[in-house]
Design an enzyme around this catalytic site. Structure first.
Site, PDB file in Angstrom:
ATOM      1  N   LYS B  17       0.801  -1.221   0.000  1.00  9.41           N
ATOM      2  CA  LYS B  17       0.000   0.000   0.000  1.00  9.41           C
ATOM      3  C   LYS B  17       0.834   1.272   0.000  1.00  9.41           C
ATOM      4  O   LYS B  17       0.304   2.353  -0.269  1.00  9.41           O
ATOM      5  CB  LYS B  17      -0.942   0.009   1.197  1.00  9.41           C
ATOM      6  CG  LYS B  17      -1.946  -1.105   1.181  1.00  9.41           C
ATOM      7  CD  LYS B  17      -2.922  -0.970   0.026  1.00  9.41           C
ATOM      8  CE  LYS B  17      -4.046  -1.981   0.172  1.00  9.41           C
ATOM      9  NZ  LYS B  17      -5.057  -1.847  -0.876  1.00  9.41           N
ATOM     10  N   SER B 231      -3.331 -12.392   3.958  1.00  6.97           N
ATOM     11  CA  SER B 231      -3.884 -12.191   2.607  1.00  6.97           C
ATOM     12  C   SER B 231      -2.941 -12.781   1.558  1.00  6.97           C
ATOM     13  O   SER B 231      -3.382 -13.235   0.498  1.00  6.97           O
ATOM     14  CB  SER B 231      -4.134 -10.707   2.326  1.00  6.97           C
ATOM     15  OG  SER B 231      -2.928 -10.001   2.225  1.00  6.97           O
TER      16      SER B 231
END
Lengths: 96, 289
Positions: B17, B231
């Protein structure tokens, strides 16, 4: 051997609270028709009037999103698992 | 058959991110939306918030994050460490509720700047200009790209770039499948689809259970010594599903998958200890992606 269909919480009113039910059918469309026979009204929550999958419903056959495998024509083999989920952030959109 | 990991946990705050966060801030600065002293507002399940918090701290902005309350304690600690203010949204509403709450706050606080990762083109562009070219440079023989589906920025940006350069490339999404607690009574008539999402970019999309994600996360540790977040396990699971099919056809493949973050932020969830089944049960009801 039947097909297992996993039902999200919001739709369990149609399945008397059952989390998973069994169905038959060689394609997703046939499975949904079969579900509607036993759990009247379910089809109307999954499929729009024009006959496509509702935008905010995601359906997976053996974990793969059916929008990429033929949508309602996706083959469903005996023993397969169909999972129905509401779209969350990162959800799907109808293929136009 | 070769499977390659792109180690995005090596970014400054430890997740992929950082790319989107910096790109969104730079773009907003360039177009004058973001000016010195501004407060940034963002709905986030954690990583984007942490990345933004670092950028905001270094560039002198305030940051308000709207985050579902059922996220790991480490995310909260990191956000607070970088000086962000956190507004929690109800667990039952998941990330959809965080987005809705942030939109309400944006309307109530017109001087706050919401960068809005779900709809900000700079998010996808960061991957179109960064992640995509890096992958192709390092792996010119790439046949499959697999990443997580959240804001959809990684898949849209990287996927578009790779499709332009490698027309036959397959772009595969892995999305988390949570337990009933997370989906709760979410109304299927009011779902949410990120504005960035275009399913024409994808080849296929897999829904991965907490159990499978955890199993693969542990496989990565066991076989490769890679300590990744949960994830990443979901992404690897999708990558291996595809790899198995290709192998069964006897075809060549170079499958690249994204390691989205490291495991540090998830230690408190118990994901890395005890039996798989117990750990998966502990994860039920938590947002792990």
């Amino acid at each position: 051997m039947a097909i297992e269909v996993k039902i999200p919480t919001i739709l369990r009113t149609y399945t008397k609270g059952e989390k998973a039910v069994s169905a038959t059918g060689g394609s997703l469309a046939a499975v949904i028709d079969d579900l509607d026979t036993n759990y009247a009204g379910l089809k109307g929550r999954l499929i729009t009037e024009d006959g496509s999958l509702h935008r905010f419903v995601n359906v997976y056959v053996d974990d793969e999103d059916v929008r990429f495998t033929g949508s309602l024509d996706t083959p469903v083999a005996d023993g397969a698992t169909v999972t129905i989920l509401p779209a969350v952030a990162g959800g799907s959109r109808d293929r136009a | 058959m070769r499977v390659w990991a792109k180690l995005e946990d090596r970014n400054p705050t430890g997740s992929i991110k950082d790319r989107a966060a910096l790109a969104m801030v730079r773009t907003a600065e360039a177009d004058g939306t973001l000016t010195p002293g501004c407060t940034i507002l963002e709905p986030t399940s954690g990583n984007t918030g942490i990345s933004l918090a670092m950028v905001a701290k270094l560039r002198g902005y305030g940051l308000v994050c709207v985050m579902p309350e059922n996220t790991s304690i480490e995310r909260r600690q990191l956000l607070e460490m970088f000086g962000a203010r956190i507004i929690f949204s109800p667990a039952a509403g998941g990330s959809n509720q965080a987005v809705a709450t942030a939109k309400q706050l944006a309307a109530q606080n017109p001087d706050w700047v919401m960068l809005y990762q779900y709809g900000n083109p700079a998010n996808a562009l960061a991957h179109y200009e960064g992640t995509g070219p890096e992958l192709l440079r390092d792996l010119p023989t790439i046949t499959h790209f697999v990443a997580g589906l959240g804001t959809t920025g990684t898949l849209m940006g990287t996927g578009r770039y790779l499709r332009e350069k490698v027309p036959d490339v397959a772009v595969i999404a892995a999305e988390p499948r949570y337990g009933d607690l997370v989906y709760g009574l979410r109304n299927i008539d009011e779902g949410f689809v990120p504005e960035l999402y275009d399913d024409a970019v994808l080849t296929s999309r897999f829904s991965v259970t907490s159990y499978d994600a955890l199993r693969r996360t542990r496989d990565l540790i066991e076989h490769e010594g890679i300590f990744a977040g949960i994830s990443t396990g979901a992404i690897l699971h999708a990558a291996l599903s595809v790899a198995d099919r290709v192998a069964a056809r006897g075809e060549r493949a170079d499958v690249a998958f994204v390691v989205a973050d490291g495991g540090w932020k998830y230690l408190s969830t118990g994901a890395y200890s005890g039996s798989l089944q117990e750990a998966a049960e502990r994860l039920e009801g938590q947002l792990w992606a």
